[in-house]
Design a protein around this motif. Structure first.
Motif, PDB file in Angstrom:
ATOM      1  N   ILE A 144     -38.683 -27.955  97.179  1.00  0.00           N
ATOM      2  CA  ILE A 144     -38.347 -29.319  96.769  1.00  0.00           C
ATOM      3  C   ILE A 144     -38.197 -29.420  95.259  1.00  0.00           C
ATOM      4  O   ILE A 144     -37.238 -30.023  94.750  1.00  0.00           O
ATOM      5  N   PHE A 145     -39.132 -28.818  94.535  1.00  0.00           N
ATOM      6  CA  PHE A 145     -39.069 -28.892  93.074  1.00  0.00           C
ATOM      7  C   PHE A 145     -37.826 -28.191  92.536  1.00  0.00           C
ATOM      8  O   PHE A 145     -37.098 -28.736  91.691  1.00  0.00           O
ATOM      9  N   ASN A 146     -37.549 -26.968  93.025  1.00  0.00           N
ATOM     10  CA  ASN A 146     -36.389 -26.231  92.545  1.00  0.00           C
ATOM     11  C   ASN A 146     -35.082 -26.930  92.912  1.00  0.00           C
ATOM     12  O   ASN A 146     -34.113 -26.905  92.141  1.00  0.00           O
ATOM     13  N   THR A 147     -35.050 -27.558  94.079  1.00  0.00           N
ATOM     14  CA  THR A 147     -33.864 -28.321  94.479  1.00  0.00           C
ATOM     15  C   THR A 147     -33.648 -29.505  93.542  1.00  0.00           C
ATOM     16  O   THR A 147     -32.522 -29.789  93.121  1.00  0.00           O
ATOM     17  N   PHE A 148     -34.739 -30.175  93.206  1.00  0.00           N
ATOM     18  CA  PHE A 148     -34.649 -31.312  92.289  1.00  0.00           C
ATOM     19  C   PHE A 148     -34.152 -30.866  90.912  1.00  0.00           C
ATOM     20  O   PHE A 148     -33.275 -31.521  90.318  1.00  0.00           O
ATOM     21  N   VAL A 149     -34.696 -29.770  90.400  1.00  0.00           N
ATOM     22  CA  VAL A 149     -34.278 -29.267  89.088  1.00  0.00           C
ATOM     23  C   VAL A 149     -32.806 -28.870  89.120  1.00  0.00           C
ATOM     24  O   VAL A 149     -32.045 -29.167  88.184  1.00  0.00           O
ATOM     25  N   PHE A 150     -32.404 -28.196  90.195  1.00  0.00           N
ATOM     26  CA  PHE A 150     -31.005 -27.784  90.336  1.00  0.00           C
ATOM     27  C   PHE A 150     -30.081 -28.995  90.320  1.00  0.00           C
ATOM     28  O   PHE A 150     -29.081 -29.026  89.585  1.00  0.00           O
ATOM     29  N   LEU A 151     -30.414 -30.009  91.121  1.00  0.00           N
ATOM     30  CA  LEU A 151     -29.570 -31.197  91.199  1.00  0.00           C
ATOM     31  C   LEU A 151     -29.542 -31.959  89.877  1.00  0.00           C
ATOM     32  O   LEU A 151     -28.477 -32.422  89.446  1.00  0.00           O
TER      33      LEU A 151
ATOM     34  N   ILE B 281     -27.253 -29.975  87.491  1.00  0.00           N
ATOM     35  CA  ILE B 281     -25.839 -30.052  87.847  1.00  0.00           C
ATOM     36  C   ILE B 281     -25.287 -31.460  87.653  1.00  0.00           C
ATOM     37  O   ILE B 281     -24.159 -31.634  87.157  1.00  0.00           O
ATOM     38  N   ILE B 282     -26.046 -32.479  88.026  1.00  0.00           N
ATOM     39  CA  ILE B 282     -25.584 -33.856  87.832  1.00  0.00           C
ATOM     40  C   ILE B 282     -25.362 -34.150  86.348  1.00  0.00           C
ATOM     41  O   ILE B 282     -24.369 -34.778  85.957  1.00  0.00           O
ATOM     42  N   THR B 283     -26.291 -33.674  85.523  1.00  0.00           N
ATOM     43  CA  THR B 283     -26.132 -33.833  84.075  1.00  0.00           C
ATOM     44  C   THR B 283     -24.878 -33.112  83.594  1.00  0.00           C
ATOM     45  O   THR B 283     -24.117 -33.631  82.760  1.00  0.00           O
ATOM     46  N   ALA B 284     -24.644 -31.914  84.126  1.00  0.00           N
ATOM     47  CA  ALA B 284     -23.467 -31.139  83.747  1.00  0.00           C
ATOM     48  C   ALA B 284     -22.177 -31.854  84.151  1.00  0.00           C
ATOM     49  O   ALA B 284     -21.191 -31.851  83.401  1.00  0.00           O
ATOM     50  N   ILE B 285     -22.175 -32.468  85.328  1.00  0.00           N
ATOM     51  CA  ILE B 285     -20.994 -33.206  85.791  1.00  0.00           C
ATOM     52  C   ILE B 285     -20.708 -34.373  84.850  1.00  0.00           C
ATOM     53  O   ILE B 285     -19.560 -34.618  84.463  1.00  0.00           O
ATOM     54  N   ILE B 286     -21.744 -35.083  84.468  1.00  0.00           N
ATOM     55  CA  ILE B 286     -21.593 -36.223  83.552  1.00  0.00           C
ATOM     56  C   ILE B 286     -21.034 -35.766  82.207  1.00  0.00           C
ATOM     57  O   ILE B 286     -20.176 -36.433  81.605  1.00  0.00           O
ATOM     58  N   LEU B 287     -21.487 -34.597  81.744  1.00  0.00           N
ATOM     59  CA  LEU B 287     -21.069 -34.085  80.437  1.00  0.00           C
ATOM     60  C   LEU B 287     -19.768 -33.276  80.504  1.00  0.00           C
ATOM     61  O   LEU B 287     -19.262 -32.846  79.463  1.00  0.00           O
ATOM     62  N   GLY B 288     -19.257 -33.056  81.699  1.00  0.00           N
ATOM     63  CA  GLY B 288     -18.034 -32.270  81.841  1.00  0.00           C
ATOM     64  C   GLY B 288     -18.252 -30.782  81.646  1.00  0.00           C
ATOM     65  O   GLY B 288     -17.363 -30.072  81.174  1.00  0.00           O
ATOM     66  N   LEU B 289     -19.431 -30.299  82.035  1.00  0.00           N
ATOM     67  CA  LEU B 289     -19.790 -28.888  81.827  1.00  0.00           C
ATOM     68  C   LEU B 289     -20.112 -28.188  83.146  1.00  0.00           C
ATOM     69  O   LEU B 289     -20.821 -27.189  83.168  1.00  0.00           O
ATOM     70  N   THR B 290     -19.580 -28.681  84.238  1.00  0.00           N
ATOM     71  CA  THR B 290     -20.014 -28.251  85.568  1.00  0.00           C
ATOM     72  C   THR B 290     -19.930 -26.742  85.781  1.00  0.00           C
ATOM     73  O   THR B 290     -20.913 -26.114  86.204  1.00  0.00           O
TER      74      THR B 290
ATOM     75  N   ILE C 245     -37.224 -31.121  82.342  1.00  0.00           N
ATOM     76  CA  ILE C 245     -36.532 -31.579  81.137  1.00  0.00           C
ATOM     77  C   ILE C 245     -35.976 -30.400  80.342  1.00  0.00           C
ATOM     78  O   ILE C 245     -34.814 -30.399  79.916  1.00  0.00           O
ATOM     79  N   ILE C 246     -36.820 -29.366  80.149  1.00  0.00           N
ATOM     80  CA  ILE C 246     -36.390 -28.209  79.374  1.00  0.00           C
ATOM     81  C   ILE C 246     -35.243 -27.483  80.061  1.00  0.00           C
ATOM     82  O   ILE C 246     -34.269 -27.074  79.424  1.00  0.00           O
ATOM     83  N   THR C 247     -35.336 -27.317  81.386  1.00  0.00           N
ATOM     84  CA  THR C 247     -34.276 -26.637  82.126  1.00  0.00           C
ATOM     85  C   THR C 247     -32.961 -27.391  82.021  1.00  0.00           C
ATOM     86  O   THR C 247     -31.907 -26.799  81.745  1.00  0.00           O
ATOM     87  N   VAL C 248     -33.000 -28.690  82.241  1.00  0.00           N
ATOM     88  CA  VAL C 248     -31.780 -29.507  82.174  1.00  0.00           C
ATOM     89  C   VAL C 248     -31.141 -29.405  80.795  1.00  0.00           C
ATOM     90  O   VAL C 248     -29.924 -29.203  80.671  1.00  0.00           O
ATOM     91  N   ILE C 249     -31.958 -29.528  79.754  1.00  0.00           N
ATOM     92  CA  ILE C 249     -31.428 -29.486  78.384  1.00  0.00           C
ATOM     93  C   ILE C 249     -30.886 -28.101  78.047  1.00  0.00           C
ATOM     94  O   ILE C 249     -29.748 -27.964  77.554  1.00  0.00           O
ATOM     95  N   MET C 250     -31.669 -27.063  78.307  1.00  0.00           N
ATOM     96  CA  MET C 250     -31.287 -25.718  77.885  1.00  0.00           C
ATOM     97  C   MET C 250     -30.067 -25.195  78.649  1.00  0.00           C
ATOM     98  O   MET C 250     -29.135 -24.646  78.038  1.00  0.00           O
ATOM     99  N   ILE C 251     -30.038 -25.354  79.963  1.00  0.00           N
ATOM    100  CA  ILE C 251     -28.913 -24.829  80.729  1.00  0.00           C
ATOM    101  C   ILE C 251     -27.629 -25.565  80.374  1.00  0.00           C
ATOM    102  O   ILE C 251     -26.545 -24.954  80.273  1.00  0.00           O
ATOM    103  N   ASN C 252     -27.709 -26.862  80.163  1.00  0.00           N
ATOM    104  CA  ASN C 252     -26.516 -27.604  79.741  1.00  0.00           C
ATOM    105  C   ASN C 252     -26.093 -27.216  78.323  1.00  0.00           C
ATOM    106  O   ASN C 252     -24.896 -27.198  78.018  1.00  0.00           O
TER     107      ASN C 252
END
Length: 202
Positions: free
Chosen positions: A39-46, A49-58, A88-95
């Motif tokens: 559940i946690f890894n699925t949440f982090v993944f989503l 990716i959702i952040t990436a879609i918003i930023l145009g970095l999918t 938070i760190i994963t979302v920021i760093m991967i994007n």
């Protein structure tokens, strides 16, 4: 909300454990841990990716996340002390990797990219052999599983070596950002298992 989540996990794990052989309480604990991880890894993944879609970095973000995650699953690595910090760190760093891949790749020739990837992959193999699988206090690894995870980690590393070699050899210039994104994802995981962050928590 946290109580409702814990109750849901407890009910799920109890229902699943009753169909498993062996000690029910032990099976319940194992299932509960597995459900939390999924559940946690699925949440982090989503979230990433959702952040990436918003930023145009999918595309570059997806590739960086897959490359990093595929290695991390078997080699372990640094963990934050709190789940929300990790998210938070994963979302920021991967994007950020996805963005940097788009910005930097036009400045590189394929030869320069090949050299950068070569350095990353050599360092990655070195730290897999030296440190993997890296465990944390809340995620200990049984001694008998460590050689297996290390071997699989090396196999995943070899997969990415072959994949990157083919991509560099046959790709056209316009798609080097994807190759660089994969390299950054692997570099991130290499840093995570290097031991530099071993005694630090966020």
């Amino acid at each position: 909300m946290k109580t409702n989540y814990n109750n849901l996990i407890e009910n799920w794990s109890d229902n699943i454990a009753q169909y498993m052989q062996g000690d029910r309480d032990n099976n319940k604990a194992i299932v509960a841990y597995g459900l939390n991880v999924v559940i946690f890894n699925t949440f982090v993944f989503l979230a990433t990716i959702i952040t990436a879609i918003i930023l145009g970095l999918t595309v570059p973000v997806f590739m960086a996340l897959i490359a990093s995650g595929s290695l991390r699953f078997f080699t372990g690595g640094y963990h934050c002390s709190q789940p929300h910090h990790c998210t938070i760190i994963t979302v920021i760093m991967i994007n950020l990797y996805g963005y940097l891949a788009l910005v930097i790749s036009p400045m590189l020739t394929l030869e320069q990219l090949a050299v950068i990837l070569g350095i990353i992959m050599v360092l990655c193999l070195y730290f897999i052999i030296k440190n993997a699988p890296v465990e944390t206090p809340n995620k200990p690894i049984k001694i008998e599983r460590r050689p297996i995870l290390k071997r699989i980690g090396i196999m995943v590393w070899f997969f990415w070596v072959v994949t990157l070699t083919l991509l560099v050899g046959f790709t056209i210039k316009d798609y080097t950002y994807i190759i660089l994104a994969v390299g950054m994802g692997i570099a991130s995981q290499t840093f995570s298992i290097s031991g530099i962050l071993k005694n630090r928590e966020v």
